[in-house]
Design a protein around this motif. Structure first.
Motif, PDB file in Angstrom:
ATOM      1  N   PRO A 173       0.873  -1.175  -0.048  1.00  0.00           N
ATOM      2  CA  PRO A 173      -0.126   0.016   0.078  1.00  0.00           C
ATOM      3  C   PRO A 173       0.991   1.318  -0.102  1.00  0.00           C
ATOM      4  O   PRO A 173       2.024   1.370   0.349  1.00  0.00           O
ATOM      5  N   GLU A 248      -7.643  -3.886   5.926  1.00  0.00           N
ATOM      6  CA  GLU A 248      -7.250  -2.513   6.641  1.00  0.00           C
ATOM      7  C   GLU A 248      -5.946  -2.958   7.700  1.00  0.00           C
ATOM      8  O   GLU A 248      -4.896  -2.348   8.001  1.00  0.00           O
ATOM      9  N   ALA A 251      -2.969  -3.472   5.648  1.00  0.00           N
ATOM     10  CA  ALA A 251      -2.129  -1.995   5.365  1.00  0.00           C
ATOM     11  C   ALA A 251      -1.146  -1.634   6.422  1.00  0.00           C
ATOM     12  O   ALA A 251      -0.278  -0.970   6.457  1.00  0.00           O
ATOM     13  N   TYR A 273       4.772  -8.871   3.429  1.00  0.00           N
ATOM     14  CA  TYR A 273       4.757  -7.631   3.097  1.00  0.00           C
ATOM     15  C   TYR A 273       6.370  -7.350   3.080  1.00  0.00           C
ATOM     16  O   TYR A 273       6.635  -6.098   2.720  1.00  0.00           O
TER      17      TYR A 273
END
Length: 326
Positions: A173, A248, A251, A273
């Motif tokens: 993100p 969410e 992120a 990530y």
């Protein structure tokens, strides 16, 4: 000769849990790389659907609610929903169906749509009877890491390359402009034996705070919320996050300067990530289910081992120093 043609349809059945869903993402990446024009669908528990939708290689996310159904088996509405889901699945057809879960429950679901059904052989899974549902069986060593097992099964069923570089396929993100650096402490886990003492979380959190990082603590259950508030109360400038949907929360993990966590699905998501990760293990084998990824990862402890917060501080210091040099 290719096993599939460019227009074929593929269904992966990997319903739960959170860590298992994350562990399956590299197999989806491998499959998308091998078959760029195939339509890839994923059958997953409704709670983890936001996570599956994050993978850009997935064209369709199909949901079931077996966890919710089990808790409400006496309700007529539950049985109507089960019947409706069964009708919907039986109406679908795929060229290849891969049950990457290897459980009776997942095999039962995978058998409903039409299509050639692939799965593990009886010696490769915890519930051997599930193999009776499959049309084609594949042998995959049980001592491999969960990510490697998923990739190997997909490669055998679909002709992909399980030896390609590991890639969870998740886009990072865009970070918020001007945001202060923060560290995430993942203290919640499914078993008490996997937990880390609150005094250790506080010791690590206080050190991170002195290093200039805001410490944030997510939670998933009421007991975890109460623990997060106790820990945050002892760490200057820390914050307990509100409960959020999985996408969410993903992120938040993706933007962290550091993530420290016990054996929990969110820890694997942080590794996906490529953020700096400290895995803290006290009752499980990190060689089979520990965090793996292309980013910096330090694993402490293991089954029957308990690492104190001093070791976590050493690991955090090294990871943050490496990040600063990079």
């Amino acid at each position: 000769m290719d096993i599939l043609t460019a227009m074929d349809t593929i269904l992966f059945v990997k319903t739960s849990s959170l860590g298992d869903v994350v562990h399956h993402m590299p197999a989806v990446t491998d499959t998308r790389r091998r078959w760029p024009r195939a339509r890839i669908s994923w059958l997953v528990e409704e709670a983890f659907a936001p996570l599956a939708r994050l993978h850009p290689g997935v064209d369709e996310v199909m949901t079931v609610a077996t966890r919710r159904w089990r808790s409400r088996l006496l309700s007529p509405a539950t049985w109507r929903e089960i019947a409706a889901t069964r009708r919907q699945l039986k109406a679908r057809a795929f060229d290849r169906i891969v049950d990457a879960q290897g459980l009776m429950r997942s095999a039962w679901l995978a058998r409903m749509p039409k299509g050639e059904l692939h799965g593990y052989d009886a010696k490769s899974i915890r519930e051997p009877v599930a193999a009776r549902f499959y049309d084609i069986h594949h042998k995959v060593a049980r001592d491999l890491h969960a990510v490697a097992r998923n990739r190997r099964l997909a490669a055998l069923a679909l002709g992909g390359d399980a030896a390609a570089p590991l890639d969870y396929g998740l886009p990072r993100p865009v970070p918020a402009a001007g945001g202060a650096p923060y560290a995430v402490l993942l203290h919640g886990t499914s078993r008490v034996a996997k937990e880390w003492r609150e005094t250790d979380w506080i010791g690590l959190g206080q050190w991170l705070s002195r290093r200039g990082l805001e410490v944030v603590l997510p939670w998933g259950t009421e007991a975890e919320r109460i623990r997060a508030e106790r820990v945050a109360g002892a760490i200057k400038g820390s914050r307990v996050l509100p409960r959020r949907p999985l996408d969410e929360t993903a992120a938040t993990l993706a933007g962290a300067a550091l993530v420290a966590g016990v054996d929990t699905g969110l820890l694997h998501l942080a590794a996906a990530y490529r953020v700096p990760v400290i895995g803290i293990f006290t009752a499980s084998d990190p060689g089979l289910t520990g965090p793996v990824g292309a980013g910096p990862i330090t694993v402490l402890g293991g089954a029957g081992q308990y690492p104190g917060f001093a070791r976590a501080i050493e690991a955090a210091d090294a990871l943050l120093a490496d990040g600063a040099r990079a």
